[in-house]
Enzyme design. Structure first.
Site, PDB file in Angstrom:
ATOM      1  CE  LYS A  42     -40.015  -1.874  13.881  1.00 47.23           C
ATOM      2  NZ  LYS A  42     -40.228  -3.316  14.086  1.00 47.23           N
ATOM      3  CE1 TYR A 269     -55.528  20.965  34.414  1.00 48.39           C
ATOM      4  CE2 TYR A 269     -54.034  19.532  33.188  1.00 48.39           C
ATOM      5  CZ  TYR A 269     -54.881  20.628  33.229  1.00 48.39           C
ATOM      6  OH  TYR A 269     -55.093  21.366  32.104  1.00 48.39           O
TER       7      TYR A 269
HETATM    8  C1  LIG Z   1     -38.952  -3.760  14.525  1.00 47.60           C
HETATM    9  C2  LIG Z   1     -38.319  -4.989  14.001  1.00 47.60           C
HETATM   10  C3  LIG Z   1     -36.924  -5.193  14.092  1.00 47.60           C
HETATM   11  C4  LIG Z   1     -36.004  -4.268  14.852  1.00 47.60           C
HETATM   12  O1  LIG Z   1     -35.983  -4.644  16.200  1.00 47.60           O
HETATM   13  P1  LIG Z   1     -34.976  -3.957  17.249  1.00 47.60           P
HETATM   14  O2  LIG Z   1     -35.234  -4.698  18.506  1.00 47.60           O
HETATM   15  O3  LIG Z   1     -35.381  -2.527  17.328  1.00 47.60           O
HETATM   16  O4  LIG Z   1     -33.619  -4.127  16.711  1.00 47.60           O
HETATM   17  C5  LIG Z   1     -36.390  -6.290  13.468  1.00 47.60           C
HETATM   18  N1  LIG Z   1     -37.175  -7.182  12.817  1.00 47.60           N
HETATM   19  C6  LIG Z   1     -38.513  -7.036  12.733  1.00 47.60           C
HETATM   20  C7  LIG Z   1     -39.303  -8.056  12.002  1.00 47.60           C
HETATM   21  C8  LIG Z   1     -39.132  -5.954  13.331  1.00 47.60           C
HETATM   22  O5  LIG Z   1     -40.460  -5.825  13.256  1.00 47.60           O
END
Ligand SMILES: *Cc1c(COP(=O)(O)O)cnc(C)c1O
Length: 377
Positions: A42, A269
Site C-alpha cells: 500500500k 529561514y
Molecule cells: C499496513 C498494514 C500491515 C503492514 O504493517 P507493517 O507493520 O508495516 O508490517 C498489515 N496489516 C494491515 C491491516 C495493515 O493495514
C-alpha cells in the site's frame, strides 16, 4: 550486495531502491515465520514503488499482496501483476464490481460490505473475501457482537456460490505483549465462531511485521509483512541488521551549491543557525516538499564523502544547508540522507528520531519530485 553507484549527471536527487534487498528480506521472513507471506505494498509500496516492490516480493516467495484501497489493487493488475491481492479499506457504498472482475480479494468489515460483495458476484465467479474481525484496535472490522450474524450470512453466500471466504483476519495494536495476546484470544474465539457457523477459511492472518517476528503464536497461516520487507525494523530497540534485514531505500542528492562564509553568518529561514567560525556551507536540494521533515531541522545529519554533517538551520521546502567546515566539499558531491547503515550511511531511524516520528512515516512520505531508481544488479 548491490552496487550503490553514482547519481546520474545532471541529476539532483533520487531515492535508490534495492529490489534485491526486498526479495532477500521476504525470503528471510518466510524462513523465520514458516508461514505464507502477504506482502503489503500500500501507499506506493511505502514510498518504494508498489509495482517494483510487488515483483521483488513475489520473487522472494510472497504468496499474496495486500493494499489498503481497491484503486491500489487495480493499479497492480493494470501493471500485469496477477498474483492474489487483497484490499481492505473501502469508501462507503463503493462498488466491488471492478475489483471482483479483476479477481481482487476484498477485506470485509461489516454486513453492509458483505451485501456489496454479494452484489458484485457474477454467475461464474464468486467474490473472494477475507472477513476482518475487530479484536481491540478500534478501527474497522466486524465487532464481536456481530460475529454470529456475519459468519452465518457469509456461510450462506458461500453455499450459493456468491462468495468464497479465503481468509479471516485482524490487526494488532503492538501496545504490549499482554494487549496483543488479549486481541489474539478474541481472534481465536472469532475463528472458532466462524468455523462453528460453517465458514472454513484457508487463511487465518493476524500478525503484521511486529508480531510476525516477536509473537510466534500470532503467525497462524499467514503473516502480513510491510515495514520489515522494506528492510526496516518495527521495533524501537532492534535494528535492521539485528533482524537480518537490509534497508531497501537510499535517499541522496547532489550538493547544489557551496559557499564560504565568515563567522556569525545566518543560515536559512529564521537564522536558527549562525556559523561559529569561517566555514563552508553546502546546499542539499531536498526539502519538506520531498518528505524531508521540517521538524528534523535539529538532530539529523547527512553523509558526504565518508563524513557526517548535521543539518544547519531550518529545512525549507526544497532545500537545506549543512555546515561542512573546512572540508573540500564541492558542487556535485553526493550527500546521503539515509540508507543501509552497514554501508556507512545514516539509518532512516536517525531522521525519524529527529522528527519525533517512525521510520514508516519517513520512507512513505518521500515525495513525487524524488525520482525512484532501481539499484543496478
Ligand atoms: C499496513 C498494514 C500491515 C503492514 O504493517 P507493517 O507493520 O508495516 O508490517 C498489515 N496489516 C494491515 C491491516 C495493515 O493495514
Amino acid at each position: 550486495m548491490s552496487e550503490v553507484g553514482r547519481l546520474g549527471t545532471g541529476q539532483m536527487r533520487e531515492a535508490l531502491i534495492d529490489t534485491d534487498a526486498i526479495t532477500a528480506n521476504v525470503r528471510h521472513l518466510k524462513r523465520v515465520t514458516g508461514t505464507e507471506v502477504l506482502s503489503v505494498v500500500k501507499a506506493d509500496g511505502y514510498g518504494h514503488g508498489a509495482v517494483r516492490t510487488a515483483r521483488a516480493a513475489l520473487a522472494g516467495g510472497a504468496d499474496r499482496l495486500g493494499v489498503a484501497d481497491i484503486g491500489e489493487a487495480v493499479a497492480l493488475r493494470r501493471a500485469g501483476i496477477d498474483a492474489p491481492v487483497v484490499a481492505w479499506l473501502h469508501a462507503p457504498g463503493t462498488s466491488f464490481a471492478e475489483a471482483a472482475s479483476l479477481g481482487i480479494e476484498l477485506g470485509i468489515s461489516s454486513v453492509a460490505q458483505l451485501r456489496q460483495a454479494e452484489a458484485a458476484a457474477s454467475a461464474s465467479q464468486p467474490v473472494r473475501v477475507h472477513l476482518k474481525l475487530e479484536t481491540g484496535l478500534g478501527r474497522n472490522g466486524i465487532p464481536p457482537e456481530d460475529y454470529g450474524v456475519v459468519f452465518a450470512e457469509a456461510a450462506r453466500l458461500e453455499r450459493i456460490g456468491k462468495l468464497r471466504v479465503v481468509g479471516v483476519f485482524s490487526h494488532l495494536s503492538n501496545t504490549s505483549e499482554a494487549d496483543d495476546r488479549a486481541a489474539l484470544a478474541v481472534f481465536e474465539e472469532g475463528v472458532a465462531a466462524a468455523q462453528a457457523l460453517g465458514v472454513r477459511p484457508r487463511l487465518r492472518h493476524l500478525a503484521a511485521s511486529h508480531a510476525a517476528i516477536a509473537l510466534p503464536e500470532a503467525r497462524f497461516d499467514c503473516v502480513r509483512i510491510g515495514i520489515a520487507m522494506y528492510g526496516l525494523s518495527p521495533f524501537d530497540d532492534r535494528t535492521s541488521a539485528e533482524l537480518g534485514l537490509r534497508p531497501a531505500m537510499t535517499l541522496r542528492a547532489a550538493v547544489a551549491a557551496v559557499r564560504r562564509v565568515p563567522a556569525g553568518h545566518g543560515v536559512s529561514y529564521g537564522y536558527l543557525h549562525r556559523t561559529g567560525a569561517e566555514t563552508t556551507l553546502a546546499l542539499i536540494p531536498l526539502g519538506y516538499a520531498d518528505g524531508v521533515p521540517r521538524n528534523a531541522s535539529s538532530g539529523a545529519a547527512v553523509r558526504i564523502g565518508g563524513q557526517a554533517f548535521p543539518v544547519a538551520g531550518r529545512i525549507a521546502m526544497d532545500q537545506f544547508v549543512v555546515d561542512v567546515g573546512d572540508l573540500p566539499v564541492a558542487v556535485g558531491d553526493e550527500a546521503v540522507l539515509f540508507g543501509d547503515p552497514l554501508l556507512g550511511v545514516p539509518p532512516v531511524e536517525a531522521w525519524a528520531r529527529a522528527a519525533d516520528t517512525i521510520n514508516y512515516e519517513i520512507v512513505t512520505r518521500i515525495g513525487p519530485r524524488v525520482p525512484r531508481r532501481e539499484a543496478e544488479r
